[in-house]
Design a protein around this motif. Structure first.
Motif, short mmCIF file in Angstrom:
data_model
loop_
_atom_site.label_atom_id
_atom_site.label_comp_id
_atom_site.label_asym_id
_atom_site.label_seq_id
_atom_site.Cartn_x
_atom_site.Cartn_y
_atom_site.Cartn_z
N UNK A 200 2.15 -2.94 -20.20
CA UNK A 200 1.19 -4.04 -20.22
C UNK A 200 -0.27 -3.56 -20.24
N UNK A 201 -0.48 -2.28 -20.17
CA UNK A 201 -1.83 -1.74 -20.05
C UNK A 201 -2.75 -2.21 -21.17
N UNK A 202 -2.33 -2.04 -22.40
CA UNK A 202 -3.15 -2.45 -23.55
C UNK A 202 -3.07 -3.96 -23.79
N UNK A 203 -1.86 -4.56 -23.81
CA UNK A 203 -1.79 -6.01 -24.07
C UNK A 203 -2.61 -6.86 -23.11
N UNK A 204 -2.64 -6.51 -21.82
CA UNK A 204 -3.39 -7.31 -20.85
C UNK A 204 -4.88 -7.31 -21.17
N UNK A 205 -5.38 -6.19 -21.60
CA UNK A 205 -6.81 -6.09 -21.94
C UNK A 205 -7.11 -6.80 -23.25
N UNK A 206 -6.18 -6.72 -24.19
CA UNK A 206 -6.33 -7.48 -25.43
C UNK A 206 -6.32 -8.97 -25.12
N UNK A 207 -5.42 -9.39 -24.25
CA UNK A 207 -5.31 -10.81 -23.89
C UNK A 207 -6.61 -11.31 -23.28
N UNK A 208 -7.15 -10.56 -22.32
CA UNK A 208 -8.41 -10.96 -21.70
C UNK A 208 -9.53 -11.05 -22.72
N UNK A 209 -9.60 -10.07 -23.62
CA UNK A 209 -10.65 -10.07 -24.63
C UNK A 209 -10.53 -11.27 -25.57
N UNK A 210 -9.30 -11.57 -26.00
CA UNK A 210 -9.10 -12.73 -26.88
C UNK A 210 -9.49 -14.03 -26.19
N UNK A 211 -9.14 -14.16 -24.93
CA UNK A 211 -9.50 -15.36 -24.19
C UNK A 211 -11.01 -15.51 -24.10
N UNK A 212 -11.71 -14.39 -23.91
CA UNK A 212 -13.18 -14.44 -23.86
C UNK A 212 -13.77 -14.95 -25.16
N UNK A 213 -13.24 -14.48 -26.28
CA UNK A 213 -13.87 -14.75 -27.56
C UNK A 213 -13.46 -16.07 -28.20
N UNK A 214 -12.43 -16.73 -27.67
CA UNK A 214 -12.07 -18.02 -28.25
C UNK A 214 -12.49 -19.18 -27.37
N UNK A 215 -13.02 -18.88 -26.18
CA UNK A 215 -13.44 -19.97 -25.28
C UNK A 215 -14.68 -20.66 -25.83
N UNK A 216 -14.88 -21.90 -25.40
CA UNK A 216 -15.98 -22.71 -25.96
C UNK A 216 -16.93 -23.25 -24.90
N UNK A 217 -16.61 -23.03 -23.61
CA UNK A 217 -17.40 -23.69 -22.56
C UNK A 217 -18.58 -22.89 -22.06
N UNK A 218 -18.56 -21.57 -22.22
CA UNK A 218 -19.62 -20.73 -21.67
C UNK A 218 -20.02 -19.67 -22.68
N UNK A 219 -21.10 -18.95 -22.38
CA UNK A 219 -21.52 -17.85 -23.22
C UNK A 219 -20.44 -16.76 -23.20
N UNK A 220 -19.98 -16.36 -24.36
CA UNK A 220 -18.90 -15.39 -24.46
C UNK A 220 -19.21 -14.11 -23.71
N UNK A 221 -20.43 -13.62 -23.83
CA UNK A 221 -20.76 -12.34 -23.22
C UNK A 221 -20.87 -12.43 -21.71
N UNK A 222 -21.19 -13.60 -21.18
CA UNK A 222 -21.18 -13.78 -19.73
C UNK A 222 -19.76 -13.66 -19.19
N UNK A 223 -18.82 -14.29 -19.90
CA UNK A 223 -17.42 -14.21 -19.49
C UNK A 223 -16.91 -12.78 -19.64
N UNK A 224 -17.30 -12.14 -20.71
CA UNK A 224 -16.91 -10.74 -20.96
C UNK A 224 -17.41 -9.84 -19.83
N UNK A 225 -18.66 -10.00 -19.45
CA UNK A 225 -19.23 -9.18 -18.36
C UNK A 225 -18.48 -9.42 -17.05
#
Length: 311
Positions: A200-225
């Protein structure tokens, strides 16, 4: 059919039908079969001395068996039909959304109903949770299980084909059954837990990244940070990535102390400055987050399926 086409059709079938009870009430689901193998090793190996070594041997044998079964099913001269059906059965997006939404529906009825529904999808004790505790547990389950039940299986199918997704699901099933740190499984489940962490090491990080970049409610980079800063605080080396992304998107506090087997953990909070009292509306919002992420994944797989079909 090639791999992209099989995977895209499997994603659609799972999205539309989930796990039809009419089928799985008559024949055992692949996950049930996997569980029976894990039970057999548990009954015959988890005794006496050298339990850690026996547990490592058990998961190694299960992994080899999974790869062998995957290879044999893959080479069947059936134009990929069996492979597509197996992949469909090993994806769980539809059921995940259904179970998480059921918690919100339960809370609308009563706290007790919400506790009953959330107990079906989490391992912590739920009988003393208040509404915020029930909502927190459901949202964490939505995030973590989207990674485990959707993103990771897709990842390993793309990497190793049918043997890869069966390998992942066998290891993940073993981890859920014997990978916890109880007196019975602390040693025997060590190998399963560590291999599951690795897969799960790589998939979990991919999952988090995808969730950050498809969200619509907040600034993507704030969520990423927030994800980058808070994910390492989680007790799990992997679950913190999708959970911290979800916490940032919904602006809620997740994780923190919870009760397992009668003992209170000292887990750190993720996004501690977020809303401390999430409710059923936040549960429903969490399902929208994983739905949007699923759409992005399916669209990408569909694009490559179309390209390979044309060319």
């Amino acid at each position: 059919m090639n791999g992209f086409q099989i995977l895209f059709l499997a994603l659609l079938l799972d999205f539309i039908f989930g796990d039809p009870l009419q089928i799985w009430s008559r024949i055992p689901h692949p996950a049930v079969i996997m569980g029976r193998f894990v039970d057999w090793f548990d009954d015959h190996f988890n005794r006496g001395k050298l339990r850690r070594e026996k547990g490592i041997l058990a998961i190694a044998l299960l992994a080899i068996l999974a790869l062998a079964v995957g290879y044999l099913l893959k080479i069947l001269p059936d134009y990929g039909i069996v492979e597509m059906l197996v992949v469909t059965a090993l994806l769980a997006h539809n059921n995940l959304v259904k179970h998480v939404r059921a918690v919100a529906t339960g809370l609308a009825e009563s706290l007790k109903a919400g506790q009953t529904e959330v107990a079906k999808i989490v391992g912590r004790e739920t009988k003393n949770l208040d509404e915020a505790g029930v909502a927190t547990a459901a949202i964490e389950s939505a995030a973590e299980n989207f990674s485990d039940a959707v993103v990771a299986p897709i990842f390993w199918y793309l990497i190793l084909g049918l043997p890869g997704i069966i390998l992942y699901k066998v290891v993940n099933t073993a981890d859920s059954m014997i990978g916890h740190k109880s007196e019975t499984y602390a040693e025997f489940g060590f190998g399963s837990a560590k291999l599951d962490d690795l897969l799960n090491l790589i998939p979990a990080r991919i999952c988090g990244a995808l969730m950050c970049f498809v969200q619509t409610s907040k600034n993507t980079w704030d969520v990423w940070d927030l994800m980058l800063s808070d994910a390492p605080l989680h007790a799990s080396p992997n679950a913190g990535w999708p959970e911290s992304a979800m916490a940032g998107i919904l602006d809620i506090r997740l994780s923190g102390p919870r009760i397992y087997d009668g003992e209170l953990t000292d887990d750190a909070y993720i996004n501690p400055q977020g809303n401390k009292n999430p409710n059923r509306d936040d549960i429903l919002e969490s399902t929208k987050v994983i739905q949007r992420t699923w759409y992005a994944i399916a669209a990408t797989i569909g694009f490559f399926a179309l390209v390979t079909w044309i060319f």
